[in-house]
Design a protein around this motif. Structure first.
Motif, PDB file in Angstrom:
ATOM      1  N   UNK A 219      33.565  37.505 -11.987  1.00 10.81           N
ATOM      2  CA  UNK A 219      34.950  37.192 -12.339  1.00 10.81           C
ATOM      3  C   UNK A 219      35.746  36.655 -11.147  1.00 10.81           C
ATOM      4  N   UNK A 220      35.113  36.467  -9.977  1.00 12.00           N
ATOM      5  CA  UNK A 220      35.816  35.943  -8.804  1.00 12.00           C
ATOM      6  C   UNK A 220      36.163  34.462  -9.043  1.00 12.00           C
ATOM      7  N   UNK A 221      37.431  34.152  -8.835  1.00  7.79           N
ATOM      8  CA  UNK A 221      37.886  32.775  -8.987  1.00  7.79           C
ATOM      9  C   UNK A 221      38.741  32.393  -7.768  1.00  7.79           C
ATOM     10  N   UNK A 222      38.564  31.102  -7.323  1.00  7.82           N
ATOM     11  CA  UNK A 222      39.364  30.582  -6.207  1.00  7.82           C
ATOM     12  C   UNK A 222      40.237  29.462  -6.757  1.00  7.82           C
ATOM     13  N   UNK A 223      41.526  29.594  -6.455  1.00 10.16           N
ATOM     14  CA  UNK A 223      42.437  28.586  -6.969  1.00 10.16           C
ATOM     15  C   UNK A 223      42.208  27.223  -6.312  1.00 10.16           C
ATOM     16  N   UNK A 224      41.849  27.252  -5.044  1.00  9.23           N
ATOM     17  CA  UNK A 224      41.610  26.009  -4.315  1.00  9.23           C
ATOM     18  C   UNK A 224      40.643  26.276  -3.188  1.00  9.23           C
ATOM     19  N   UNK A 225      40.298  25.221  -2.461  1.00 11.64           N
ATOM     20  CA  UNK A 225      39.326  25.333  -1.369  1.00 11.64           C
ATOM     21  C   UNK A 225      39.886  26.128  -0.205  1.00 11.64           C
ATOM     22  N   UNK A 226      41.196  26.123  -0.052  1.00  7.88           N
ATOM     23  CA  UNK A 226      41.797  26.905   1.029  1.00  7.88           C
ATOM     24  C   UNK A 226      41.532  28.391   0.820  1.00  7.88           C
ATOM     25  N   UNK A 227      41.709  28.849  -0.451  1.00  7.21           N
ATOM     26  CA  UNK A 227      41.441  30.261  -0.752  1.00  7.21           C
ATOM     27  C   UNK A 227      39.961  30.581  -0.557  1.00  7.21           C
ATOM     28  N   UNK A 228      39.070  29.636  -0.951  1.00  4.64           N
ATOM     29  CA  UNK A 228      37.635  29.860  -0.789  1.00  4.64           C
ATOM     30  C   UNK A 228      37.267  29.950   0.696  1.00  4.64           C
ATOM     31  N   UNK A 229      37.887  29.079   1.518  1.00  3.37           N
ATOM     32  CA  UNK A 229      37.596  29.140   2.952  1.00  3.37           C
ATOM     33  C   UNK A 229      38.123  30.437   3.575  1.00  3.37           C
ATOM     34  N   UNK A 230      39.315  30.883   3.127  1.00  2.00           N
ATOM     35  CA  UNK A 230      39.858  32.133   3.650  1.00  2.00           C
ATOM     36  C   UNK A 230      38.969  33.318   3.279  1.00  2.00           C
ATOM     37  N   UNK A 231      38.339  33.246   2.076  1.00  2.00           N
ATOM     38  CA  UNK A 231      37.432  34.324   1.652  1.00  2.00           C
ATOM     39  C   UNK A 231      36.053  34.199   2.277  1.00  2.00           C
ATOM     40  N   UNK A 232      35.806  33.101   3.012  1.00  2.00           N
ATOM     41  CA  UNK A 232      34.508  32.896   3.643  1.00  2.00           C
ATOM     42  C   UNK A 232      33.424  32.461   2.687  1.00  2.00           C
ATOM     43  N   UNK A 233      33.803  31.899   1.538  1.00  2.00           N
ATOM     44  CA  UNK A 233      32.818  31.499   0.528  1.00  2.00           C
ATOM     45  C   UNK A 233      32.502  30.017   0.561  1.00  2.00           C
ATOM     46  N   UNK A 234      33.239  29.231   1.340  1.00  2.00           N
ATOM     47  CA  UNK A 234      33.006  27.782   1.369  1.00  2.00           C
ATOM     48  C   UNK A 234      31.766  27.476   2.208  1.00  2.00           C
ATOM     49  N   UNK A 235      30.904  26.516   1.815  1.00  2.00           N
ATOM     50  CA  UNK A 235      31.001  25.775   0.542  1.00  2.00           C
ATOM     51  C   UNK A 235      30.487  26.606  -0.637  1.00  2.00           C
ATOM     52  N   UNK A 236      31.093  26.362  -1.814  1.00  2.00           N
ATOM     53  CA  UNK A 236      30.744  27.101  -3.031  1.00  2.00           C
ATOM     54  C   UNK A 236      29.819  26.231  -3.859  1.00  2.00           C
ATOM     55  N   UNK A 237      28.597  26.699  -4.094  1.00  2.00           N
ATOM     56  CA  UNK A 237      27.621  25.935  -4.860  1.00  2.00           C
ATOM     57  C   UNK A 237      27.642  26.356  -6.319  1.00  2.00           C
ATOM     58  N   UNK A 238      27.159  25.500  -7.167  1.00  2.00           N
ATOM     59  CA  UNK A 238      27.116  25.794  -8.609  1.00  2.00           C
ATOM     60  C   UNK A 238      26.216  27.007  -8.860  1.00  2.00           C
TER      61      UNK A 238
END
Length: 257
Positions: A219-238
């Motif tokens: 259920x984890x969702x990132x509104x944008x790439x900034x949030x994903x980078x802050x969470x340390x999940x970037x890059x996010x793969x399919x």
């Protein structure tokens, strides 16, 4: 007169010549002892020479007189011709002055007409320049308006791109919400079945806790790439938690590259 003197001088000299010949003939041929009368001989010779010279002088004088007369006549003719030439020259000079005066007047008239034409053309050119300046000012104003409209179009384009990103984010949120609701409904049905059976083991409780953790991670969702980078999940793969189409703009299966 001249010829008479020359003839008389010639006769006197001829007489002196005959006299000396006769004297020599008598002395050489006839052997006569006759003395030459020097006074007669020399006076005759001198008289002959004087008369001849005087006649030649008179002849030369006559010739000079004739030449002087001829030269005087030629001088008179030349003077008359010179006067005629001078008169012709004055007449030609007068005609040239009149022609020159008329040409100057004509040139001045043409010059004044040309000045008037140039003045009129200059005034027309000044009017054209003023109209051109007004046209240039109008074009500059229109150019400024066009630049302002281009700036507005650029701002609207940026706003449109931002709105597209927001729409994509909203679509991803809707998709995430739908997937969350589906997961919640499935987890609710499993919990009701477990309460109806009345028995559970420790292994089943562990598996149920693991499944809840996986569902919560899904259920984890990132509104944008900034949030994903802050969470340390970037890059996010399919297939990774939090992956969504709004993060993968180029559609290559990897978001927030």
């Amino acid at each position: 007169m001249v010829y008479a003197l020359q003839s008389l001088g010639g006769l006197v000299l001829f007489f002196a010549f005959i006299y000396i010949i006769v004297h020599l003939v008598q002395k050489k041929i006839f052997k006569r002892e006759k003395v030459l009368n020097k006074r007669v001989f020399y006076s005759t010779v001198i008289s002959g020479f004087v008369l001849s010279a005087f006649g030649m002088g008179l002849e030369q004088s006559d010739e000079n007189t004739v030449k002087v007369t001829e030269l005087t006549e030629e001088n008179t003719e030349l003077n008359s011709e010179l006067e005629s030439i001078h008169a012709d020259h004055e007449q030609a000079l007068t005609e040239l002055e009149e022609q020159h005066t008329s040409e100057i007047a004509e040139l001045e008239s043409k010059h004044e007409d040309a000045i008037a034409d140039l003045t009129a053309e200059a005034e027309e050119a000044s009017d054209d320049i003023e109209e051109y300046e007004k046209l240039v000012a109008s074009l500059e104003e229109e150019n400024e308006q066009i630049n302002s409209l281009n700036d507005e179009v650029d701002a609207l384009s940026e706003e449109n791109e931002s709105l597209k990103g927001d729409i994509t984010d909203l679509e991803s949120q809707v998709t995430s919400a739908e997937s969350s609701s589906a997961t919640a409904s499935s987890s609710g049905s499993s919990s009701s079945s477990e309460s109806g059976s009345g028995s559970s083991s420790s292994s089943e409780s562990d598996s149920s806790s693991g499944s809840s953790e996986s569902s919560s991670s899904s259920n984890v969702q990132y509104q944008n790439c900034t949030a994903a980078r802050e969470a340390g999940a970037a890059p996010v793969r399919e297939g990774d938690p939090g992956y969504g189409p709004h993060l993968d703009r180029d559609g290559d299966g990897v978001g927030c590259e």
